[in-house]
Design a protein around this motif. Structure first.
Motif, PDB file in Angstrom:
ATOM      1  N   GLU A   1       1.448   4.010   6.353  1.00  0.00           N
ATOM      2  CA  GLU A   1       0.088   3.591   6.023  1.00  0.00           C
ATOM      3  C   GLU A   1      -0.875   4.054   7.114  1.00  0.00           C
TER       4      GLU A   1
ATOM      5  N   ARG B   1      -2.990   4.395  12.918  1.00  0.00           N
ATOM      6  CA  ARG B   1      -3.995   3.991  13.908  1.00  0.00           C
ATOM      7  C   ARG B   1      -3.341   3.269  15.090  1.00  0.00           C
TER       8      ARG B   1
ATOM      9  N   ARG C   1       0.856  -1.180   0.000  1.00  0.00           N
ATOM     10  CA  ARG C   1       0.000   0.000   0.000  1.00  0.00           C
ATOM     11  C   ARG C   1       0.893   1.232   0.000  1.00  0.00           C
TER      12      ARG C   1
ATOM     13  N   GLU D   1      -3.140   2.468   8.560  1.00  0.00           N
ATOM     14  CA  GLU D   1      -3.256   1.438   9.590  1.00  0.00           C
ATOM     15  C   GLU D   1      -2.145   1.578  10.626  1.00  0.00           C
ATOM     16  N   ARG D   2      -0.955   1.930  10.172  1.00  0.00           N
ATOM     17  CA  ARG D   2       0.176   2.137  11.097  1.00  0.00           C
ATOM     18  C   ARG D   2      -0.088   3.350  11.979  1.00  0.00           C
TER      19      ARG D   2
END
Length: 109
Positions: free
Chosen positions: A45, A50, A4, A47-48
């Motif tokens: 990213e 978060r 991603r 997600e990282r």
């Protein structure tokens, strides 16, 4: 699995307690580039980010402190203005473009 693309996020905080302030700063220094005393630039990213946000939530008092993160859109031409004191050892200014991030330091001082 396809990789991603990473994104840029500006993270800023206002922490009331000096001990929590140090803990938040040390946490962010592990993941992001400090650009001001309480402002960091994170590349990664969502997600990282978060995961970092969850870590930060354990360090703050939500009734006294505040942490914010904003995505920086790099698909558009960015303009930047800056004035005032630069922290020793920190970037004099940051230029963010769709292809790269450049940190400029003041080497005269």
């Amino acid at each position: 699995r396809l990789a991603r693309p990473s994104m840029l996020f500006l993270i800023a905080y206002d922490i009331a307690d000096p001990k929590r302030l140090r803990e938040v700063a040390h946490c962010l220094e592990r993941y992001a580039e400090r650009v001001q005393k309480s402002v960091f630039l994170f590349e990664g990213e969502p997600e990282r980010l978060r995961g970092i946000q969850l870590e930060l939530l354990h360090l703050i008092d939500p009734h006294e402190d505040r942490i914010q993160a904003w995505p920086i859109q790099t698909s558009q031409q960015m303009h930047r203005w800056d004035a005032g004191l630069t922290l020793p050892g920190q970037a004099k200014f940051v230029v963010i473009s769709p292809r790269q991030m450049l940190l400029f330091e003041d080497r005269l001082s």
